[in-house]
Every structure is written in C-alpha cells, then in structure tokens.
Design a protein around this motif. Sequence first.
Motif, PDB file in Angstrom:
ATOM      1  N   GLU A 197       0.928  -1.147   0.176  1.00 32.24           N
ATOM      2  CA  GLU A 197      -0.107  -0.069  -0.012  1.00 32.24           C
ATOM      3  C   GLU A 197       0.827   1.334   0.123  1.00 32.24           C
ATOM      4  OE1 GLU A 197      -2.515  -0.679   3.440  1.00 32.24           O
ATOM      5  OE2 GLU A 197      -4.095  -1.549   2.245  1.00 32.24           O
ATOM      6  N   ILE A 198       1.857   1.102   0.800  1.00 34.95           N
ATOM      7  CA  ILE A 198       2.879   2.429   0.973  1.00 34.95           C
ATOM      8  C   ILE A 198       3.468   2.622  -0.403  1.00 34.95           C
ATOM      9  CG2 ILE A 198       4.853   3.209   1.816  1.00 34.95           C
ATOM     10  CD1 ILE A 198       3.621   1.896   4.561  1.00 34.95           C
ATOM     11  N   GLU A 199       3.902   1.369  -1.015  1.00 38.05           N
ATOM     12  CA  GLU A 199       4.745   1.531  -2.123  1.00 38.05           C
ATOM     13  C   GLU A 199       3.787   1.920  -3.533  1.00 38.05           C
ATOM     14  OE1 GLU A 199       7.915   1.753  -2.512  1.00 38.05           O
ATOM     15  OE2 GLU A 199       8.077   1.434  -0.511  1.00 38.05           O
ATOM     16  N   LYS A 200       2.474   1.540  -3.291  1.00 38.75           N
ATOM     17  CA  LYS A 200       1.705   2.012  -4.318  1.00 38.75           C
ATOM     18  C   LYS A 200       1.559   3.317  -4.444  1.00 38.75           C
ATOM     19  CE  LYS A 200      -0.918  -2.242  -4.897  1.00 38.75           C
ATOM     20  NZ  LYS A 200      -2.502  -2.890  -4.882  1.00 38.75           N
ATOM     21  N   PHE A 201       1.305   3.884  -3.238  1.00 40.57           N
ATOM     22  CA  PHE A 201       1.197   5.501  -2.772  1.00 40.57           C
ATOM     23  C   PHE A 201       2.512   6.309  -3.279  1.00 40.57           C
ATOM     24  CE2 PHE A 201       1.206   8.773   0.151  1.00 40.57           C
ATOM     25  CZ  PHE A 201       0.406   9.907  -0.487  1.00 40.57           C
ATOM     26  N   ALA A 202       3.658   5.493  -2.972  1.00 37.62           N
ATOM     27  CA  ALA A 202       4.926   6.220  -3.466  1.00 37.62           C
ATOM     28  C   ALA A 202       5.018   6.360  -4.944  1.00 37.62           C
ATOM     29  CB  ALA A 202       5.990   5.427  -2.888  1.00 37.62           C
ATOM     30  N   ASP A 203       4.602   5.261  -5.639  1.00 36.74           N
ATOM     31  CA  ASP A 203       4.417   5.299  -6.980  1.00 36.74           C
ATOM     32  C   ASP A 203       3.497   6.351  -7.523  1.00 36.74           C
ATOM     33  OD1 ASP A 203       6.388   3.273  -7.176  1.00 36.74           O
ATOM     34  OD2 ASP A 203       4.942   1.603  -7.485  1.00 36.74           O
ATOM     35  N   LYS A 240       5.071   9.582  -7.326  1.00 31.90           N
ATOM     36  CA  LYS A 240       6.133   9.869  -8.315  1.00 31.90           C
ATOM     37  C   LYS A 240       5.725   9.975  -9.781  1.00 31.90           C
ATOM     38  CE  LYS A 240      10.712   9.693  -9.719  1.00 31.90           C
ATOM     39  NZ  LYS A 240      11.486  10.827  -9.149  1.00 31.90           N
ATOM     40  N   LEU A 241       4.812   9.044 -10.169  1.00 34.45           N
ATOM     41  CA  LEU A 241       4.497   9.161 -11.586  1.00 34.45           C
ATOM     42  C   LEU A 241       3.405  10.043 -11.925  1.00 34.45           C
ATOM     43  CD1 LEU A 241       4.550   5.102 -11.877  1.00 34.45           C
ATOM     44  CD2 LEU A 241       6.344   6.856 -12.508  1.00 34.45           C
ATOM     45  N   GLU A 242       2.130  10.120 -11.016  1.00 35.28           N
ATOM     46  CA  GLU A 242       1.301  10.747 -11.264  1.00 35.28           C
ATOM     47  C   GLU A 242       1.194  12.386 -10.658  1.00 35.28           C
ATOM     48  OE1 GLU A 242      -2.805   8.885 -11.430  1.00 35.28           O
ATOM     49  OE2 GLU A 242      -1.806   7.011 -11.484  1.00 35.28           O
ATOM     50  N   ARG A 243       1.720  12.568  -9.702  1.00 34.04           N
ATOM     51  CA  ARG A 243       1.976  13.746  -9.086  1.00 34.04           C
ATOM     52  C   ARG A 243       3.271  14.422  -9.387  1.00 34.04           C
ATOM     53  NH1 ARG A 243      -2.948  15.602  -6.392  1.00 34.04           N
ATOM     54  NH2 ARG A 243      -1.461  17.186  -5.756  1.00 34.04           N
ATOM     55  N   ASN A 244       4.245  13.507  -9.622  1.00 37.33           N
ATOM     56  CA  ASN A 244       5.625  14.244  -9.981  1.00 37.33           C
ATOM     57  C   ASN A 244       5.941  14.746  -8.731  1.00 37.33           C
ATOM     58  OD1 ASN A 244       7.455  14.572 -11.860  1.00 37.33           O
ATOM     59  ND2 ASN A 244       6.756  16.775 -12.556  1.00 37.33           N
ATOM     60  N   TYR A 245       5.999  14.394  -7.809  1.00 36.34           N
ATOM     61  CA  TYR A 245       6.720  14.477  -6.580  1.00 36.34           C
ATOM     62  C   TYR A 245       8.089  14.450  -6.576  1.00 36.34           C
ATOM     63  CZ  TYR A 245       2.296  15.823  -3.852  1.00 36.34           C
ATOM     64  OH  TYR A 245       1.159  16.544  -3.399  1.00 36.34           O
ATOM     65  N   ASP A 305      12.042  12.874  -5.030  1.00 35.87           N
ATOM     66  CA  ASP A 305      12.331  11.780  -4.459  1.00 35.87           C
ATOM     67  C   ASP A 305      12.237  12.099  -2.933  1.00 35.87           C
ATOM     68  OD1 ASP A 305      12.279  10.133  -6.616  1.00 35.87           O
ATOM     69  OD2 ASP A 305      14.628  10.472  -7.128  1.00 35.87           O
ATOM     70  N   CYS A 306      12.763  13.237  -2.506  1.00 34.72           N
ATOM     71  CA  CYS A 306      12.911  13.611  -1.239  1.00 34.72           C
ATOM     72  C   CYS A 306      11.649  13.671  -0.420  1.00 34.72           C
ATOM     73  CB  CYS A 306      13.713  15.032  -0.972  1.00 34.72           C
ATOM     74  SG  CYS A 306      13.835  15.458   0.398  1.00 34.72           S
ATOM     75  N   THR A 307      10.694  14.389  -1.144  1.00 38.08           N
ATOM     76  CA  THR A 307       9.226  14.340  -0.649  1.00 38.08           C
ATOM     77  C   THR A 307       8.712  13.150  -0.769  1.00 38.08           C
ATOM     78  OG1 THR A 307       9.005  16.591  -1.788  1.00 38.08           O
ATOM     79  CG2 THR A 307       6.809  15.283  -1.051  1.00 38.08           C
ATOM     80  N   ILE A 308       8.942  12.231  -1.564  1.00 41.57           N
ATOM     81  CA  ILE A 308       8.273  10.765  -1.508  1.00 41.57           C
ATOM     82  C   ILE A 308       8.903  10.051  -0.319  1.00 41.57           C
ATOM     83  CG2 ILE A 308       8.071   8.559  -2.600  1.00 41.57           C
ATOM     84  CD1 ILE A 308       8.109  10.179  -5.485  1.00 41.57           C
ATOM     85  N   SER A 329      -3.376  12.749   2.643  1.00 42.56           N
ATOM     86  CA  SER A 329      -3.134  12.381   1.104  1.00 42.56           C
ATOM     87  C   SER A 329      -3.055  10.874   0.926  1.00 42.56           C
ATOM     88  CB  SER A 329      -1.693  12.809   0.690  1.00 42.56           C
ATOM     89  OG  SER A 329      -1.500  14.238   0.787  1.00 42.56           O
ATOM     90  N   PHE A 330      -2.607  10.256   1.956  1.00 47.30           N
ATOM     91  CA  PHE A 330      -2.692   8.714   1.619  1.00 47.30           C
ATOM     92  C   PHE A 330      -3.934   8.208   1.624  1.00 47.30           C
ATOM     93  CE2 PHE A 330      -2.028   4.544   3.915  1.00 47.30           C
ATOM     94  CZ  PHE A 330      -1.434   3.742   2.856  1.00 47.30           C
ATOM     95  N   TYR A 331      -4.875   8.560   2.738  1.00 47.05           N
ATOM     96  CA  TYR A 331      -6.325   8.127   2.585  1.00 47.05           C
ATOM     97  C   TYR A 331      -6.993   8.641   1.444  1.00 47.05           C
ATOM     98  CZ  TYR A 331      -5.713   5.783   7.152  1.00 47.05           C
ATOM     99  OH  TYR A 331      -5.243   4.740   8.224  1.00 47.05           O
ATOM    100  N   LYS A 332      -6.744   9.716   1.104  1.00 49.81           N
ATOM    101  CA  LYS A 332      -7.450  10.295  -0.049  1.00 49.81           C
ATOM    102  C   LYS A 332      -7.278   9.238  -1.391  1.00 49.81           C
ATOM    103  CE  LYS A 332      -8.081  14.420  -3.204  1.00 49.81           C
ATOM    104  NZ  LYS A 332      -7.246  15.634  -3.269  1.00 49.81           N
ATOM    105  N   PHE A 333      -5.757   8.985  -1.373  1.00 42.27           N
ATOM    106  CA  PHE A 333      -5.290   7.743  -2.442  1.00 42.27           C
ATOM    107  C   PHE A 333      -6.174   6.641  -2.148  1.00 42.27           C
ATOM    108  CE2 PHE A 333      -2.562   4.371  -3.043  1.00 42.27           C
ATOM    109  CZ  PHE A 333      -2.192   4.510  -4.626  1.00 42.27           C
ATOM    110  N   LEU A 334      -6.044   5.960  -1.048  1.00 39.55           N
ATOM    111  CA  LEU A 334      -6.778   4.669  -0.545  1.00 39.55           C
ATOM    112  C   LEU A 334      -8.265   4.756  -0.887  1.00 39.55           C
ATOM    113  CD1 LEU A 334      -5.406   3.862   2.965  1.00 39.55           C
ATOM    114  CD2 LEU A 334      -4.762   2.752   0.528  1.00 39.55           C
ATOM    115  N   MET A 335      -8.995   5.755  -0.651  1.00 40.44           N
ATOM    116  CA  MET A 335     -10.437   6.130  -1.000  1.00 40.44           C
ATOM    117  C   MET A 335     -10.549   6.064  -2.549  1.00 40.44           C
ATOM    118  SD  MET A 335     -11.842   8.046   2.319  1.00 40.44           S
ATOM    119  CE  MET A 335     -11.824   9.586   1.330  1.00 40.44           C
TER     120      MET A 335
END
Length: 185
Positions: free
Chosen positions: A26-32, A35-40, A42-45, A102-108
């Motif tokens: 779950e954490i890694e999917k959120f990190a992806d 990175k890929l969709e929000r263009n954050y 590496d430091c922020t991620i 942000s994480f819970y918004k992603f999960l929902m």
Amino acid sequence: RNVFKNNRYISEGLPTIVAVMKIVMEIEKFADYLKLERNYSDCTISGYRKDLELFHDFFANLDQNLDFKTVDGDIVRAWIVELMKSGQATTTVNRKLSTLRSFYKFLMMNGCADHSPVTHIKGPKNKKPLPVFVRESEMDRLLDDDSLFGEGYDAVLGKTVIDTFYQTGIRLAELLGLTTSSVDF
C-alpha cells in the motif's frame, strides 16, 4: 512489534507476513502514485514514506490487528499527542497529518478504504512569533545620531524612511506608495 528499517519490515511480533507485505505494498503503491502521477520529488516521497511507516509503527504497537483501513480518528489523535510530547514542532506534526490525508485520499480513490480517519482532525496551531519592539530610548538614539546615516541624498532618504515608520506606524506597502502629492504640506 513491527519496525521499518532500511526499507524492510523487521517483525518482532506475531503479524503474518501477508499482512506486513500488504502494508508495504500500500505504501509503495502510494509512493509510485506520488512519483508518476503527481510528479513529487524523491525527497518528498521519502518523507511521505517515512511518515506512513512511523504512523504504522505507532498503531501496530497499540494493536497488531490494526491496519490502515481499521484505524480510527482516536488513534490519529493519540499519534498527534505522542508526536507533540516527543517535542515535534507543530509544523512537522501538521506535515505528517497532511501525509495521512493524502494517503487516505489515495486509498479511497482506489477503493482500498471507505473512510478517512483524518477527515475531521485538525492539527495543532502553529505558533506565531511575537513581534520585536524597539525601545523608545534606542529609537531616539538612532534618529539623533547623524553619523549612522552618513551624508548625502541616500543618507537623508534612509533617515526619513525610518523616521516616517517610527512616527506614523505606516506599513511598508503604504510607504512605498507615497508620492509628493500624498503628503499634506
């Protein structure tokens, strides 16, 4: 007790490897996603990942049967209290809450959770620094000492600006907008 070290879980308790892997995924999917969709960056991620790992460690130490989907607002509030007791700055605590939001918004958004325990939680208020005041005697000494400003147009202008600030309480934007027609001679 579950501990995250070097991007790996070290299990010191009884949770199954499946549950631990599910949390890591779950954490890694959120990190992806970041990175890929929000263009954050590496430091922020990395910061988001660490915040989520710390939150997981906190609630897993309370009850090993909890996961991100079963956590409620009381546990999030307890985490906030724990962070504040440990000396974390209010800005840091609010950043960690932002990570959870942000994480819970992603999960929902992905149908992995049906609610967010962070929805109705407000973070601690940031402390505003008190204004610094100049004593009247110090200001009088500054304005009376002509040697501090030097001679010439720039010196007179500098002293006039400081004197205008002091005598009128005008704001910088107002002072910058002054013209000769603004002054009542």
